[in-house]
Design an enzyme around this catalytic site. Structure first.
Site, PDB file in Angstrom:
ATOM      1  N   SER A  97       1.042  -1.365  -0.252  1.00 10.15           N
ATOM      2  CA  SER A  97       0.081  -0.144  -0.252  1.00 10.15           C
ATOM      3  C   SER A  97       0.937   1.526  -0.042  1.00 10.15           C
ATOM      4  CB  SER A  97      -0.821  -0.259   1.055  1.00 10.15           C
ATOM      5  OG  SER A  97      -2.187   0.826   1.214  1.00 10.15           O
ATOM      6  N   ASP A 105      -9.115  -5.428  -4.999  1.00  9.36           N
ATOM      7  CA  ASP A 105      -8.920  -4.781  -4.488  1.00  9.36           C
ATOM      8  C   ASP A 105      -9.829  -3.276  -4.483  1.00  9.36           C
ATOM      9  OD1 ASP A 105      -7.348  -2.923  -3.034  1.00  9.36           O
ATOM     10  OD2 ASP A 105      -5.559  -3.674  -3.269  1.00  9.36           O
ATOM     11  N   HIS A 128      -7.170  -6.128  -0.294  1.00 11.49           N
ATOM     12  CA  HIS A 128      -6.283  -4.714  -0.495  1.00 11.49           C
ATOM     13  C   HIS A 128      -5.334  -5.785   0.760  1.00 11.49           C
ATOM     14  CE1 HIS A 128      -4.087  -2.075  -0.551  1.00 11.49           C
ATOM     15  NE2 HIS A 128      -3.974  -0.995   0.456  1.00 11.49           N
TER      16      HIS A 128
END
Length: 428
Positions: A258, A355, A388
């Site tokens: 991320s 995601d 994610h």
């Protein structure tokens, strides 16, 4: 009366469970407004721990049935909903296992189908991988008897308590180990070195790597580029001190997820950039490989996938503290997409197809541009149904991706060693 209450309770619980399952298959898209974050949390745990969800729901179902949930029609309807939800959850398991094929195809495409032979051609520094650390009942168990951790080593004295790092190493690590540098995520505002990439670091530490995880200053107190400056300060520490812990500072691979994926990619693409090395411009900040997970690669939103400019407003208010209109070049310089270069190190970009926080389109765009410009291999794995932060804990998908990263880094390390040996013979 108790039976009727149990029936309605069972139906309600069943519907909630089915909604979690539905969200795992159809999460709120990235930049989909305020529901993106709760959609992520719900889908993240459900899709990665599908078998665990079925297990605890089976226990709850047994209790409700014992209480009389099937004494009325709502209970039978709830049972039907529950069974359908379980079937959908269990269908996620072979999809997760299919990640083995996805990541292997990514490596074969990016490096070459014979990449394993190239790795075997150089004496391997790695231990036997036969005994894999994969907790089944508790996916959040990370400690391992073979691995020792040194906590809170200061990498930039006088800069504050965020300038600390942890070192993971095998208890009997041989000198000269390759180094993995992990940068945590958290939207540049939260996060800690103890929270992320633990399955990967434990696996690699057991395999003979020296793994280093660092904290860095966080916004809103910090203003970009403080975050990347700190990452390079931590890399300076690795260059100067890795040997004391058994590492070979000449070979450093960087990874992160991320915001950490953004910083890892930016670090790999800005070697020795004086803008990000104030006061230590002479330090070599090149890395030899980069493995970003679900990273943010484009702060300028050149694809137009954020029509409400939510991320730009976040950067302007919290991270960069100036708007895109005021300083578009600052957004460009902070974007790995705009910093691709011919001499980039080998990349293995990993992103989940589902995601709901960072659009997978960013990863596709970044990989396409990197492959156009870079002379080094670029591997890309887009994982079906993955959310994610999918690899923060042990799961069937995590295990397969970790092994693939291991193979990519083994190839990169072997190739680097072979080139170093050829260079040494040529200069002899």
């Amino acid at each position: 009366m108790v039976g009727m209450s149990s029936s309605w309770l069972f139906l309600g619980v069943s519907i909630v469970g089915a909604l979690f399952t539905w969200n795992a298959y159809r999460p709120r898209r990235a930049h989909g407004g305020p529901l993106s974050i709760p959609s992520f949390f719900a889908g993240w745990l459900t899709s990665e721990l599908a078998a665990h969800h079925v297990a605890w729901q089976a226990v709850a179902t047994g209790v409700l049935v014992w209480m009389g949930a099937l004494s009325a029609w709502p209970g039978w309807l709830g049972l039907g909903v529950t069974v359908a939800s379980w079937a959908a959850l269990l269908a996620m398991l072979p999809v997760a296992r299919s990640s083995e094929t996805v990541v292997e195809d990514a490596l074969a495409e990016g490096i070459g189908p014979d990449y394993r032979d190239a790795t075997a051609a150089v004496a391997s520094p790695f231990r036997d991988p036969a005994r894999e650390h994969r907790p089944v009942l508790n996916p959040f168990r990370f400690a391992h008897a073979d691995v020792q951790v040194e906590r809170n080593l200061v990498y930039a004295p006088g800069f504050g308590d965020r300038h600390q790092l942890d070192v993971y190493r095998a208890r009997d690590l041989a000198p000269g180990a390759p180094v993995l540098f992990q940068i945590h995520g958290g939207g540049w505002t939260i996060g800690d070195k103890r929270q992320q990439a633990l399955p990967l670091m434990i696996h690699l530490a057991r395999r003979g790597w020296l793994c280093v995880a660092a904290n860095y200053r966080l916004s809103p107190k910090a203003t970009f580029p403080d975050h990347i400056v700190d990452a390079k300060l931590a890399l300076r520490w690795i260059r100067e001190h890795a040997a004391e812990h058994g590492g070979d500072a000449r070979f450093v691979a960087v990874t992160g997820g991320s915001a950490g994926g953004h910083l890892a990619a930016l670090l790999a693409l800005t070697p020795n950039d004086p803008e990000y090395q104030p006061g230590f411009e002479d330090v070599d900040t090149r890395v030899q490989a980069c493995v970003p997970f679900y990273g943010v690669y484009d702060w300028c939103d050149t694809l137009g996938i954020d029509p409400r400019d939510e991320r730009k407003r976040f950067f302007a208010k919290t991270v960069l503290k100036r708007s895109f209109a005021e300083d578009p070049d600052a957004y460009r310089r902070a974007s790995p997409l705009a910093r691709v270069r011919a001499d980039a190190p080998p990349f293995f970009v990993i992103h989940g197809a589902r995601d709901s926080l960072v659009p997978v389109a960013q990863a596709r765009q970044f990989v396409a541009r990197l492959r156009t410009v870079s002379k080094a291999p670029v591997c890309y794995a887009e994982l079906p149904h993955a959310q994610h932060a999918f690899e923060l804990f042990h799961s069937p998908r995590t295990a397969r991706v970790v092994r693939a990263v291991d193979r990519f880094l083994a190839w990169t390390w072997a190739t680097w060693r072979a080139e170093a040996e050829r260079g040494a013979r040529a200069s002899a």
